[in-house]
Design a protein around this motif. Structure first.
Motif, short mmCIF file in Angstrom:
data_model
loop_
_atom_site.label_atom_id
_atom_site.label_comp_id
_atom_site.label_asym_id
_atom_site.label_seq_id
_atom_site.Cartn_x
_atom_site.Cartn_y
_atom_site.Cartn_z
N ALA A 11 -2.60 -7.86 -12.56
CA ALA A 11 -3.27 -8.60 -11.43
C ALA A 11 -3.74 -7.66 -10.23
O ALA A 11 -2.59 -6.98 -9.90
CB ALA A 11 -2.57 -9.77 -10.82
N ILE A 12 -4.84 -7.48 -9.83
CA ILE A 12 -5.01 -6.52 -8.81
C ILE A 12 -5.89 -7.07 -7.80
O ILE A 12 -6.67 -8.03 -7.79
CB ILE A 12 -6.08 -5.59 -9.59
CG1 ILE A 12 -5.61 -4.76 -10.46
CG2 ILE A 12 -6.62 -4.35 -8.71
CD1 ILE A 12 -6.44 -4.44 -11.57
N ASN A 13 -5.29 -6.74 -6.60
CA ASN A 13 -6.08 -6.99 -5.26
C ASN A 13 -6.95 -6.23 -4.80
O ASN A 13 -6.49 -4.99 -4.29
CB ASN A 13 -4.89 -7.51 -4.28
CG ASN A 13 -5.78 -7.95 -2.91
OD1 ASN A 13 -6.79 -8.59 -2.86
ND2 ASN A 13 -5.43 -7.51 -1.76
N ALA A 14 -8.33 -6.23 -4.89
CA ALA A 14 -9.18 -5.32 -4.39
C ALA A 14 -9.96 -5.82 -3.27
O ALA A 14 -11.13 -5.53 -3.07
CB ALA A 14 -10.15 -4.86 -5.52
N THR A 15 -9.37 -6.39 -2.49
CA THR A 15 -10.16 -6.84 -1.34
C THR A 15 -9.47 -6.52 -0.04
O THR A 15 -8.13 -6.08 -0.30
CB THR A 15 -10.05 -8.68 -1.27
OG1 THR A 15 -8.60 -9.10 -0.82
CG2 THR A 15 -10.28 -9.11 -2.54
N PRO A 16 -9.46 -6.71 1.01
CA PRO A 16 -9.01 -6.62 2.43
C PRO A 16 -7.92 -7.46 2.63
O PRO A 16 -7.19 -7.40 3.97
CB PRO A 16 -9.91 -6.30 3.51
CG PRO A 16 -11.27 -6.51 2.83
CD PRO A 16 -11.10 -7.10 1.36
N VAL A 17 -7.71 -8.80 1.91
CA VAL A 17 -6.91 -9.61 2.18
C VAL A 17 -5.43 -9.34 2.28
O VAL A 17 -5.00 -8.98 1.01
CB VAL A 17 -7.22 -10.99 1.40
CG1 VAL A 17 -6.06 -12.01 1.84
CG2 VAL A 17 -8.65 -11.40 1.58
N GLY A 18 -4.73 -9.08 3.38
CA GLY A 18 -3.38 -8.80 3.27
C GLY A 18 -3.10 -7.52 4.13
O GLY A 18 -1.96 -7.16 4.58
N MET A 19 -4.32 -7.05 4.98
CA MET A 19 -4.26 -6.13 5.71
C MET A 19 -3.52 -6.44 7.08
O MET A 19 -2.91 -5.74 7.87
CB MET A 19 -5.58 -5.45 6.19
CG MET A 19 -6.04 -4.63 4.86
SD MET A 19 -7.58 -3.97 5.22
CE MET A 19 -7.41 -2.97 6.49
N HIS A 20 -3.65 -7.85 7.58
CA HIS A 20 -3.25 -8.63 8.82
C HIS A 20 -2.08 -9.49 8.54
O HIS A 20 -2.21 -10.22 7.70
CB HIS A 20 -4.35 -8.91 9.51
CG HIS A 20 -5.50 -7.96 9.57
ND1 HIS A 20 -5.46 -6.82 10.40
CD2 HIS A 20 -6.65 -8.07 9.00
CE1 HIS A 20 -6.52 -6.26 10.47
NE2 HIS A 20 -7.47 -7.01 9.55
N ALA A 21 -1.23 -9.43 9.37
CA ALA A 21 -0.28 -10.56 9.27
C ALA A 21 -0.79 -12.00 9.21
O ALA A 21 -1.76 -12.25 10.26
CB ALA A 21 0.76 -10.40 10.31
N GLY A 22 -0.27 -12.70 8.50
CA GLY A 22 -0.92 -14.30 8.64
C GLY A 22 -2.03 -14.41 7.43
O GLY A 22 -2.39 -15.39 7.45
N ASP A 23 -2.53 -13.26 6.92
CA ASP A 23 -3.41 -13.57 5.70
C ASP A 23 -2.87 -14.46 4.80
O ASP A 23 -1.69 -14.14 4.59
CB ASP A 23 -3.94 -11.90 5.43
CG ASP A 23 -4.92 -11.24 6.17
OD1 ASP A 23 -5.38 -11.71 7.07
OD2 ASP A 23 -5.15 -10.18 5.79
N PRO A 24 -3.62 -15.10 4.15
CA PRO A 24 -3.57 -15.84 2.91
C PRO A 24 -3.13 -14.86 1.71
O PRO A 24 -3.81 -13.74 1.77
CB PRO A 24 -4.61 -16.72 2.67
CG PRO A 24 -5.77 -15.93 3.18
CD PRO A 24 -5.27 -15.20 4.27
N LEU A 25 -2.37 -15.26 0.76
CA LEU A 25 -2.19 -14.37 -0.41
C LEU A 25 -3.58 -14.32 -1.00
O LEU A 25 -4.29 -15.37 -1.11
CB LEU A 25 -1.11 -15.05 -1.42
CG LEU A 25 0.38 -14.87 -0.74
CD1 LEU A 25 1.30 -15.48 -1.41
CD2 LEU A 25 0.56 -13.32 -0.50
N PRO A 26 -4.06 -13.32 -1.95
CA PRO A 26 -5.37 -13.25 -2.46
C PRO A 26 -5.03 -14.01 -3.81
O PRO A 26 -6.49 -13.85 -4.28
CB PRO A 26 -5.49 -11.64 -2.54
CG PRO A 26 -3.97 -11.10 -2.56
CD PRO A 26 -3.32 -12.00 -1.74
N LEU A 27 -4.06 -14.15 -4.25
CA LEU A 27 -4.23 -14.70 -5.53
C LEU A 27 -2.92 -15.89 -5.61
O LEU A 27 -1.93 -15.76 -4.94
CB LEU A 27 -3.91 -13.87 -6.52
CG LEU A 27 -2.96 -12.73 -6.79
CD1 LEU A 27 -1.86 -13.22 -7.70
CD2 LEU A 27 -3.54 -11.41 -7.30
N ASP A 28 -2.65 -16.52 -6.57
CA ASP A 28 -2.04 -17.66 -6.89
C ASP A 28 -0.56 -16.99 -7.53
O ASP A 28 -0.40 -16.74 -8.69
CB ASP A 28 -2.54 -18.78 -7.69
CG ASP A 28 -1.46 -19.81 -7.81
OD1 ASP A 28 -0.34 -19.70 -7.60
OD2 ASP A 28 -1.75 -20.87 -8.66
#
Length: 200
Positions: free
Chosen positions: A122-139
């Motif tokens: 599973a790969i996260n290729a988005t900016p989601v996770g750069m900031h505290a409080g971001d949701p997880l990009p996948l389940d």
């Protein structure tokens, strides 16, 4: 500016041309500009250097933007058996899946949900996770210890996704190795060591 820069060039490597995006350009002897894109190259080389198998694997990729497009092509080119592609822009994801599928028909690629059931990686290729409080990009509840989880984000070095994956027992890879291998490829592209330059 990656797309704008690409369109200023008169020639390009296939990996830049297929995503119409460049992160490196060099002037040719005739004065024209040549484009290349090392996002996918750095990503694949980093995975291989750390012992992660790509050929024959089923892969979830979250993110079909600039870097994600390059990754999807390079994963298919490296022999991935299946790619489940997801993006908040489903139209963009669908277009990318169609293009990659035409270029590499042996790879089954389709748009799906951001959940890794049945995948090897599973790969996260988005900016989601750069900031505290971001949701997880996948389940992450669907991750299992036999899976590998990769995040292309470099800062923080350990994202919430990677922490969750480690807690489950997954193998993980952060974003820094991708950049390290991009820099290596770029140094060859620009002939930093002067191997191909005339002397005298």
């Amino acid at each position: 500016y990656k797309v704008a820069v690409y369109h200023k060039c008169s020639a390009a490597h296939d990996r830049a041309a297929r995503v119409e995006s460049a992160n490196s350009v060099r002037r040719l002897p005739d004065g024209s500009w040549y484009a290349d894109n090392f996002d996918g190259v750095g990503f694949i080389d980093a995975l291989k250097a750390n012992g992660h198998q790509i050929a024959g694997r089923r892969i979830l990729q979250v993110g079909a933007g600039g870097a994600g497009a390059s990754l999807a092509y390079c994963l298919a080119e490296a022999g991935a058996d299946e790619i489940r592609l997801t993006d908040i822009d489903t139209v963009r994801a669908g277009k990318l899946a169609a293009l990659v599928g035409r270029a590499f028909p042996k790879c089954r690629i389709q748009v799906g949900e951001a959940e890794p059931s049945g995948m090897h990686m599973a790969i996260n290729a988005t900016p989601v996770g750069m900031h505290a409080g971001d949701p997880l990009p996948l389940d992450v509840s669907r991750l299992t210890p036999d899976m590998t989880v990769v995040d292309i984000i470099m800062e923080p070095a350990e994202t919430a996704l990677l922490r969750a994956a480690k807690g489950i027992g997954c193998r993980v890879q952060p974003g820094r190795p991708m950049m390290d291998f991009q820099v290596r490829a770029m140094s060859e592209f620009f002939d930093i060591e002067g191997k191909d330059r005339g002397h005298g």
